[in-house]
Design a protein around this motif. Structure first.
Motif, PDB file in Angstrom:
ATOM      1  N   ALA A  57      10.037  40.438  17.391  1.00 55.25           N
ATOM      2  CA  ALA A  57      11.214  39.685  16.430  1.00 55.25           C
ATOM      3  C   ALA A  57      11.732  40.971  15.532  1.00 55.25           C
ATOM      4  O   ALA A  57      12.733  41.038  14.999  1.00 55.25           O
ATOM      5  N   ALA A  58      10.888  41.985  15.225  1.00 52.58           N
ATOM      6  CA  ALA A  58      11.279  43.152  14.499  1.00 52.58           C
ATOM      7  C   ALA A  58      12.168  43.973  15.214  1.00 52.58           C
ATOM      8  O   ALA A  58      13.026  44.417  14.685  1.00 52.58           O
ATOM      9  N   VAL A  60      14.362  43.112  17.588  1.00 51.40           N
ATOM     10  CA  VAL A  60      15.600  42.318  17.416  1.00 51.40           C
ATOM     11  C   VAL A  60      16.353  42.480  16.127  1.00 51.40           C
ATOM     12  O   VAL A  60      17.569  42.736  15.987  1.00 51.40           O
ATOM     13  N   TRP A  61      15.589  42.205  15.252  1.00 55.63           N
ATOM     14  CA  TRP A  61      15.966  42.422  13.653  1.00 55.63           C
ATOM     15  C   TRP A  61      16.628  43.856  13.368  1.00 55.63           C
ATOM     16  O   TRP A  61      17.659  44.042  12.730  1.00 55.63           O
ATOM     17  N   MET A  62      15.780  44.843  13.941  1.00 54.22           N
ATOM     18  CA  MET A  62      16.280  46.004  13.745  1.00 54.22           C
ATOM     19  C   MET A  62      17.319  46.570  14.633  1.00 54.22           C
ATOM     20  O   MET A  62      17.789  47.709  14.575  1.00 54.22           O
ATOM     21  N   GLY A  63      17.832  45.711  15.665  1.00 53.60           N
ATOM     22  CA  GLY A  63      18.958  46.132  16.688  1.00 53.60           C
ATOM     23  C   GLY A  63      18.302  46.956  17.804  1.00 53.60           C
ATOM     24  O   GLY A  63      19.293  47.722  18.521  1.00 53.60           O
ATOM     25  N   ARG A  64      17.028  46.944  18.054  1.00 50.87           N
ATOM     26  CA  ARG A  64      16.474  48.023  18.974  1.00 50.87           C
ATOM     27  C   ARG A  64      16.831  47.375  20.657  1.00 50.87           C
ATOM     28  O   ARG A  64      16.817  46.252  20.597  1.00 50.87           O
ATOM     29  N   SER A 202      10.555  48.181  21.379  1.00 50.29           N
ATOM     30  CA  SER A 202      10.563  46.914  22.115  1.00 50.29           C
ATOM     31  C   SER A 202       9.544  47.019  23.201  1.00 50.29           C
ATOM     32  O   SER A 202       8.810  46.060  23.495  1.00 50.29           O
TER      33      SER A 202
END
Length: 339
Positions: A57-58, A60-64, A202
């Motif tokens: 989730a982190a 995705v939030w960071m755009g990784r 990821s």
């Protein structure tokens, strides 16, 4: 390239480097309190799978970016089975069968294996001072975790009582902690190969999910009453071990491992038993002996020697050991450092 905290782009870089080992040490204290009320494989799975989803989730939030291609998933699967399933499984089972202090000594012997693997695979050299630091660190964690009578008998030359109890030592589960240490060491090195094909954040999340699912499967097949006897305090301890001891600690550790010196980073693992013993004293009223306090001091000295080995070598006018430059400018390692 050694870990240069002052050059890091992350805020509070020094604290971030120490944070994984602080969380791992305090998570050991939390796990020690809840283990009598649950089962080891279930607890190991709970530490991994929810934490893996939090890291994803982190990411995705960071755009990784998410892993792409069969090579990425192959390395992530191998990474998950070794550093996830094997490490956490051996750790949880070993914690049931052995004391936390001695078990911590066994686990935190893994920087030696990391240093050897990093030398063999990546050409990292630790030099004379770094090697001295590793030996001092092993001595420090040995003083922390080994029984005081063993240390005193060894100093006086009376090894008969020690040799007679070695068989009993390994029958009590310490060998599981050694296997956990080797699993973590191999996982620390595997992250370099994983990052050739996948983003480190990821990949860390996915490897925890991949490694945790087999633990849940084994728990369902071999264990019973996994959560029946866990009270609110127990769930709080598990939540701390999952969020801080797994999600945040793993994310930070493998972020740094993907681009810095593996030997320097893994040397900070010597801090884990220090934090475990200190907070065991504060929370569980465990008392440190003078020998253990000596071990704490040696541990801190070892960390300084390993992380400042190049600077100290220059000051002492020793020839610095050749070090493989892991900077982005090295074309051979560019795929690793860009992940």
């Amino acid at each position: 390239m050694y870990l240069k905290l002052t050059e890091s782009r992350l805020p509070f870089a020094s604290l971030l480097l120490i944070a994984p080992f602080f969380f791992w040490g305090t998570a050991m204290v939390a796990m020690k309190g809840v283990i009598p009320n649950t089962t080891p494989l279930f607890m190991a799975g709970v530490r991994l799978v929810p934490a893996g989803f939090l890291i994803l989730a982190a990411a995705v939030w960071m755009g990784r970016p998410q892993p792409q291609g069969w090579k990425a998933w192959l390395w992530i699967t191998l990474f998950g089975l070794v550093d996830g399933a094997l490490f956490q499984g051996f750790l949880a089972e070993g914690l049931v069968r052995t004391g936390a202090g001695l078990g911590s000594v066994m686990i935190d012997s893994q920087p030696i294996a990391v240093a050897l693997l990093a030398w063999w695979l990546f050409g990292e050299k630790i030099g004379l001072i770094g090697g001295l630091g590793l030996m001092v660190g092993v001595g420090g964690i040995s003083l922390i975790g080994l029984p005081d009578e063993w240390v005193l008998n060894a100093l006086t030359g009376d090894v008969s009582s020690i040799s007679g109890s070695v068989q009993q030592l390994f029958n009590s589960g310490e060998w599981l902690m050694l296997l956990a240490a080797l699993s973590m060491a191999v996982g620390t090195v595997l992250v370099r190969f994983v990052c050739r094909y996948a983003d480190p954040v990821s990949a860390t999340g996915w490897h925890m999910i991949v490694g945790g699912l087999p633990l849940f499967a084994l728990s369902g097949a071999l264990e019973t009453e996994q959560w029946v006897h866990i009270d609110l305090a127990g769930w709080s301890a598990i939540a701390y071990a999952t969020l801080f001891g797994s999600a945040i600690a793993y994310g930070l550790f493998f972020y740094f491992a993907s681009s810095g010196s593996l030997t320097s980073l893994s040397s900070l693992t010597f801090l884990t038993p220090v934090f475990a013993l200190l907070f065991g004293n504060l929370i569980l009223n465990e008392v440190l002996s003078p020998i253990q306090w000596s071990g704490v001091g040696l541990t801190l000295i070892s960390i300084y020697l390993i992380n400042q080995r190049d600077t100290l070598a220059q000051k002492l006018r020793l020839r610095p050991a050749p070090v493989k430059d892991l900077s982005p400018e090295d074309p051979e390692l560019t795929p690793i450092t860009k992940c």
